[in-house]
Design an enzyme around this catalytic site. Structure first.
Site, PDB file in Angstrom:
ATOM      1  N   PRO A 131       0.785  -1.132  -0.126  1.00 28.54           N
ATOM      2  CG  PRO A 131       0.244  -1.015   2.280  1.00 28.54           C
ATOM      3  CD  PRO A 131       1.081  -1.663   1.291  1.00 28.54           C
ATOM      4  CD1 TRP A 132      -2.374   4.249  -1.540  1.00 27.06           C
ATOM      5  CD2 TRP A 132      -2.080   5.525   0.338  1.00 27.06           C
ATOM      6  NE1 TRP A 132      -3.739   4.434  -0.805  1.00 27.06           N
ATOM      7  CE2 TRP A 132      -3.503   5.143   0.081  1.00 27.06           C
ATOM      8  CE3 TRP A 132      -1.830   6.019   1.336  1.00 27.06           C
ATOM      9  CZ2 TRP A 132      -4.405   5.696   0.921  1.00 27.06           C
ATOM     10  CZ3 TRP A 132      -2.838   6.569   2.463  1.00 27.06           C
ATOM     11  CH2 TRP A 132      -4.320   6.346   1.987  1.00 27.06           C
ATOM     12  CE  LYS A 142      -0.352  -2.708  -7.756  1.00 24.45           C
ATOM     13  NZ  LYS A 142       0.047  -1.305  -7.735  1.00 24.45           N
ATOM     14  CD  GLU A 153      -2.219  -5.207   7.687  1.00 23.90           C
ATOM     15  OE1 GLU A 153      -3.350  -4.872   7.612  1.00 23.90           O
ATOM     16  OE2 GLU A 153      -1.462  -4.615   7.599  1.00 23.90           O
ATOM     17  CB  CYS A 169      -4.659  -1.080   8.897  1.00 24.50           C
ATOM     18  SG  CYS A 169      -3.147  -1.447   8.602  1.00 24.50           S
ATOM     19  CD  GLU A 180      -9.200   0.871   6.971  1.00 24.90           C
ATOM     20  OE1 GLU A 180      -8.008   0.730   7.646  1.00 24.90           O
ATOM     21  OE2 GLU A 180      -9.481   0.380   6.065  1.00 24.90           O
TER      22      GLU A 180
END
Length: 495
Positions: free
Chosen positions: A146-147, A171, A246, A280, A384
């Site tokens: 993720p970013w 990626k 995750e 998260c 979220e």
């Protein structure tokens, strides 16, 4: 910025690029390649070619390479931190104090773990046979990071996979690929063979789906939102790949009536605002005993109002921008809908006026926001948000607190604040989450697993548990008497 395939930078075959934007200023940092299916094919092929040599290397060889990697990365700590802050907007204090040191510690941990992968010792479970367990590398791992923590998440994906003898195609998020590429290049410089670590830069719907569905990819690891995680699981199921997920979180922050209120207030601020709330495991739902509720809200509101926003490279800055203007607008929309539905925005809920007319005026900034009066079933409580937003709600008894904490489809992290040992044990047992902190919120260590329950996914990052995720178990059984085969065969055949 090109992709990293087979030990070198390669231009995307389609020639498409996307701007990497500094979210603090809105300005373009660099143009990054957008990989297509052909590029994914090339990266997977490079990983497949490298697999026999790397998986066949002695554990000590893989460990030594990771030790060299740790040394290289340590020497580039400042460059890694500055690049991380540039592409994400996170304060340099966070990059230098958390992201980079955490990454280096992970490299050191897995350098040691590479030499300690164990199965059951050989033993005789039948009269004439001995059995042993082998743990073997799975093959080519396709990982999507993720970013929000580009460097750390790249490390969490790459390190356990290659320490166990796998090869990998990673990626990274298309908006934050820079430190993942730096990490891959350092792997080659450390002596890890070409093709063991590959990075393709592209979008999820194109490069990501091509990687997940690739027939020569043996395992998929994904960190990101729960809706996208469900899509990953569906695609991987078509070729029956092992899947590690995750996913999202909506962490409860439970303050019992005997808690140290000052500590809880500071913990709520740090736990909800780390990485501008784009974490998260961030504290997002504060359930506070009614006797402490008003004082807790006043304390958090006071500290929220004092948080300093601005230049990510100023050591005095507490909070950077959101990762993109799109994410900032998404967070703001959640807050406005909650306000329209009757919730009270105690503090925040707006862009910072003091940045107007400055270099940061076009950045994706949003004030720390505290909300009360939202119903338990409202979207601001249940979904979220991934921004600097904390919702506070009161409770009256311990049973209610645990029930509210568990009233979510997520189960990644939680915290409980109490001076009572029995209460602490009950909270750690009864709150359904992969991590429960007591009188703290957010710290992690390489030796302990990170991963969730329920719709927060399955599988673990970090720790020896993560290492095991990237291996497959093989049972080896052999005749130890020389007569077992004949005796066994005669029990099922007369010939």
């Amino acid at each position: 910025m090109h992709q990293y395939i087979g030990g070198g930078l390669k231009r995307a075959r389609g020639g498409e690029t996307q701007a990497v934007i500094d979210p603090a200023t809105g300005r373009t940092v660099v143009l990054a390649d957008l990989a297509g299916p052909d590029d994914v094919d090339a990266a997977v092929a490079a990983a497949r070619r490298a697999f026999p040599e790397w998986s066949g290397a002695a554990p000590g060889e893989r460990s030594a390479a990771l030790q060299r990697l740790a040394t290289l990365l340590d020497g580039r700590s400042d460059e890694l931190a500055r690049t991380e802050s540039t592409q994400t907007g996170k304060p340099i204090r966070l990059s230098t104090g958390f992201d980079v040191p955490g990454t280096l510690d992970n490299v050191a941990f897995f350098a040691g773990a590479a030499r300690h992968l164990e199965g059951k010792a050989q033993a005789e479970y039948s009269a004439d046979h001995a059995s042993a367990v082998r743990r073997e590398a799975i093959g080519v791992v396709g990982s999507i990071a993720p970013w929000n923590y580009p460097l750390q998440m790249a490390a969490w994906k790459i390190l356990p996979a290659i320490a166990a003898g796998n090869t990998i195609v990673l990626k990274p998020a298309e908006i934050t690929p820079l430190t993942a590429l730096m990490f891959a290049q350092a792997c080659t410089e450390a002596g890890i063979p070409d093709g063991v670590v590959n990075v393709v830069t592209g979008t999820g719907p194109v490069a990501g789906e091509a990687l997940i569905g690739h027939p020569d990819v043996n395992m998929v690891s994904f960190t990101g939102s729960t809706p996208v995680g469900k899509r990953v699981a569906q695609l991987a199921a078509e070729t029956v790949k092992r899947v590690h997920l995750e996913l999202g979180g909506k962490a409860p922050f439970v303050v019992f009536d005997d808690a140290d209120l000052e500590a809880a207030v500071h913990g709520a601020v740090a736990g909800s605002l780390i990485n501008t709330g784009q974490d998260c495991t961030a504290a997002t739902r504060a359930y506070v005993h009614r006797s402490l509720f008003d004082e807790f809200v006043a304390g958090v509101a006071d500290l929220f109002a004092k948080v300093r926003l601005g230049d990510p490279f100023d050591e005095a800055t507490d909070l950077g921008p959101l990762s993109s203007h799109r994410q900032r607008d998404r967070v703001a929309a959640y807050v406005e809908r909650a306000r329209a539905q009757g919730a009270k925005v105690v503090v925040g809920g707006e862009e910072p006026a003091e940045l107007r007319g400055t270099r940061w005026a076009d950045g994706a900034y949003y004030r720390p926001t505290l909300i009360t009066g939202a119903p338990q079933d409202s979207e601001i409580v249940r979904e979220e948000i991934f921004g600097p937003v904390l919702v506070a709600l009161p409770f009256d008894g311990d049973d209610e607190a645990i029930r509210l904490a568990n009233d979510t489809p997520f189960g990644l992290a939680a915290s409980a604040w109490t001076k009572d040992l029995v209460r602490a044990h009950r909270a750690s047992r009864d709150i359904k989450a992969g991590c429960v902190w007591i009188n703290d919120h957010i710290p992690i260590v390489s030796e302990m697993p990170h991963g969730g329950f329920k719709q927060s996914g399955y599988g673990k990052d970090m720790s020896a548990y993560s290492f095991e995720e990237y291996t497959q178990v093989k049972h080896v059984m052999h005749d130890v008497t020389g007569t077992a085969r004949k005796a066994w065969h005669r029990t099922i055949f007369t010939i």
